[in-house]
Design a protein around this motif. Structure first.
Motif, PDB file in Angstrom:
ATOM      1  N   LYS A   1       0.830  -1.208   0.000  1.00  0.00           N
ATOM      2  CA  LYS A   1       0.000   0.000   0.000  1.00  0.00           C
ATOM      3  C   LYS A   1       0.865   1.259   0.000  1.00  0.00           C
ATOM      4  CE  LYS A   1      -3.442   2.320   2.783  1.00  0.00           C
ATOM      5  NZ  LYS A   1      -3.652   2.455   4.217  1.00  0.00           N
ATOM      6  N   ASN A   2       1.886   1.254   0.841  1.00  0.00           N
ATOM      7  CA  ASN A   2       2.777   2.416   0.927  1.00  0.00           C
ATOM      8  C   ASN A   2       4.138   2.009   0.372  1.00  0.00           C
ATOM      9  OD1 ASN A   2       0.986   4.306   2.400  1.00  0.00           O
ATOM     10  ND2 ASN A   2       1.113   2.759   4.012  1.00  0.00           N
ATOM     11  N   LYS A   3       4.263   2.099  -0.933  1.00  0.00           N
ATOM     12  CA  LYS A   3       5.455   1.548  -1.607  1.00  0.00           C
ATOM     13  C   LYS A   3       6.747   2.242  -1.207  1.00  0.00           C
ATOM     14  CE  LYS A   3       3.369  -0.884  -5.390  1.00  0.00           C
ATOM     15  NZ  LYS A   3       1.993  -0.815  -4.858  1.00  0.00           N
ATOM     16  N   LYS A   4       6.625   3.485  -0.728  1.00  0.00           N
ATOM     17  CA  LYS A   4       7.835   4.191  -0.299  1.00  0.00           C
ATOM     18  C   LYS A   4       7.901   4.278   1.223  1.00  0.00           C
ATOM     19  CE  LYS A   4       8.422   6.777  -4.490  1.00  0.00           C
ATOM     20  NZ  LYS A   4       8.248   8.047  -5.187  1.00  0.00           N
ATOM     21  N   GLY A   5       7.068   3.522   1.911  1.00  0.00           N
ATOM     22  CA  GLY A   5       6.963   3.650   3.355  1.00  0.00           C
ATOM     23  C   GLY A   5       5.805   4.574   3.668  1.00  0.00           C
ATOM     24  N   LYS A   6       5.447   4.654   4.946  1.00  0.00           N
ATOM     25  CA  LYS A   6       4.302   5.501   5.307  1.00  0.00           C
ATOM     26  C   LYS A   6       4.741   6.842   5.908  1.00  0.00           C
ATOM     27  CE  LYS A   6       0.193   5.863   8.122  1.00  0.00           C
ATOM     28  NZ  LYS A   6      -0.519   5.460   9.331  1.00  0.00           N
TER      29      LYS A   6
END
Ligand code: AHM
Ligand code: MG
Length: 331
Positions: free
Chosen positions: A269-274
């Motif tokens: 969902k958060n491909k770069k982290g959240k």
């Protein structure tokens, strides 16, 4: 040594000279954050009593639902900083773009910009779980007296002149560092005074707490999965325990006091982290390093990453030095 009667105001004055750009401006800035913190604390504490909880219906730049208290805290911190004529620019997790004070006041000669997450973890408010404010302070790079520019905010985390957080928990604490160690102050709500309660906070070199949203396990990168399994293996020298509040300030604060590691990897969902580099990771990494710990995105120290946009997100791992090293061994 800890003088338990020392207030935050007195501490700031006493330590002003030890700050390398000592001009009183940074002290006034921290004083205005102290004031806004008390105002927000008052509101957060009565959140269960008044009809302030709930969503505004609006969405912020990251397309997340804003809670009313987010909006309130955002307004209070920004207003306090503007009214006290203390900064030249402000960027907030809740605002699409940064605010240039020179567009409001042409005579503004201030040197500092503030980046703030006014109320982090706010989805926890309506279940009475601790939330926090996170702040980060830099000297501007552009010319004093001119409008601030994006580059004034996109600075390396290692160039922060101060950073800190306020935790609205079982007691309210303000923890900050100007690069000379970390100090904590606890609010006496009866008289509205922060007292110096934690002198030179240090994070244990090693710890036994790992904090991660394990519900996302299947989406984690391999090295994180391996590290979690390593923590779960039953060995006498590895008595790990899992603790996750879901409120960064609270999770980090506990780990700093007890020793531990906080992990927020990239997920499907958060491909770069959240978590956001500028409002969350950099200030927490600054405090963590000042307390003797380390913070990384897996490959690079957080404080050595050059930001590219205001609301950038990154994977975030921080905590006790030895635990970060163990994690990196799985990379
Ligand atoms: P927020 O800025 O929208 O409040 O989100 C940040 C929070 C952090 O406090 C916390 O570490 C993280 O989100 C928890 O996320 P999750 O619920 O995905 O575990
Ligand atoms: Mg946040």
């Amino acid at each position: 040594m800890l003088n338990k009667n020392l207030t935050l105001g007195e501490f700031i004055i006493k330590n002003q000279a030890s700050f390398k750009y000592s001009s009183g401006e940074l002290s006034s800035l921290i004083n205005s954050i102290r004031l806004a913190a008390k105002i927000v604390n008052h509101e957060v504490n009565k959140a269960g009593l008044v009809d302030i909880i709930g969503e505004t219906g609006g969405e912020n730049i990251q397309f997340e639902r804003q809670q009313k208290l987010d909006v309130y805290a955002n307004e209070k911190f920004i207003k306090t900083l503007i009214n006290r004529n203390i900064v030249c620019g402000i960027a907030s997790e809740e605002e699409d773009s940064f605010i240039s004070i020179n567009s409001i006041d042409k005579n503004n000669q201030n040197k500092y910009v503030v980046l703030i997450d006014p109320l982090d973890g706010s989805s926890n408010i309506d279940v009475n779980v601790s939330v926090g404010t996170i702040f980060s302070i830099y000297r501007r790079k552009s010319k004093i007296g001119s409008e601030v520019e994006l580059d004034d905010f996109l600075q390396y985390g290692k160039d922060q002149v101060a950073a800190g957080y306020i935790i609205y928990g079982t007691s309210t604490m303000l923890v900050y560092s100007t690069g000379n160690g970390v100090n904590g102050f606890t609010l006496n709500p009866a008289i509205g005074t922060f007292y110096h309660s934690h002198s030179d906070l240090t994070i244990p070199e090693n710890g036994n707490i790992y904090s991660i949203n394990e519900g996302n396990y299947l989406q984690f990168p391999q090295f994180v999965k391996k590290y979690i399994k390593y923590c779960q293996e039953e060995k006498n020298d590895r008595p790990y325990t899992s603790r996750y509040i879901g409120s960064l300030v609270s999770d980090f604060h506990r780990n700093m006091i007890k020793g531990g590691i906080f992990l927020y990897p990239e997920t499907f969902k958060n491909k770069k982290g959240k978590l956001r580099l500028l409002y969350e990771c950099n200030p927490i990494a600054f405090i963590c390093e000042q307390a003797g710990g380390s913070a990384t995105n897996g490959y690079k120290n957080i404080l050595d990453i050059k930001p590219t946009s205001l609301h950038e997100r990154i994977p975030f791992y921080c905590g006790s030095k030895k635990m970060i090293k163990d994690l990196q061994n799985f990379l």
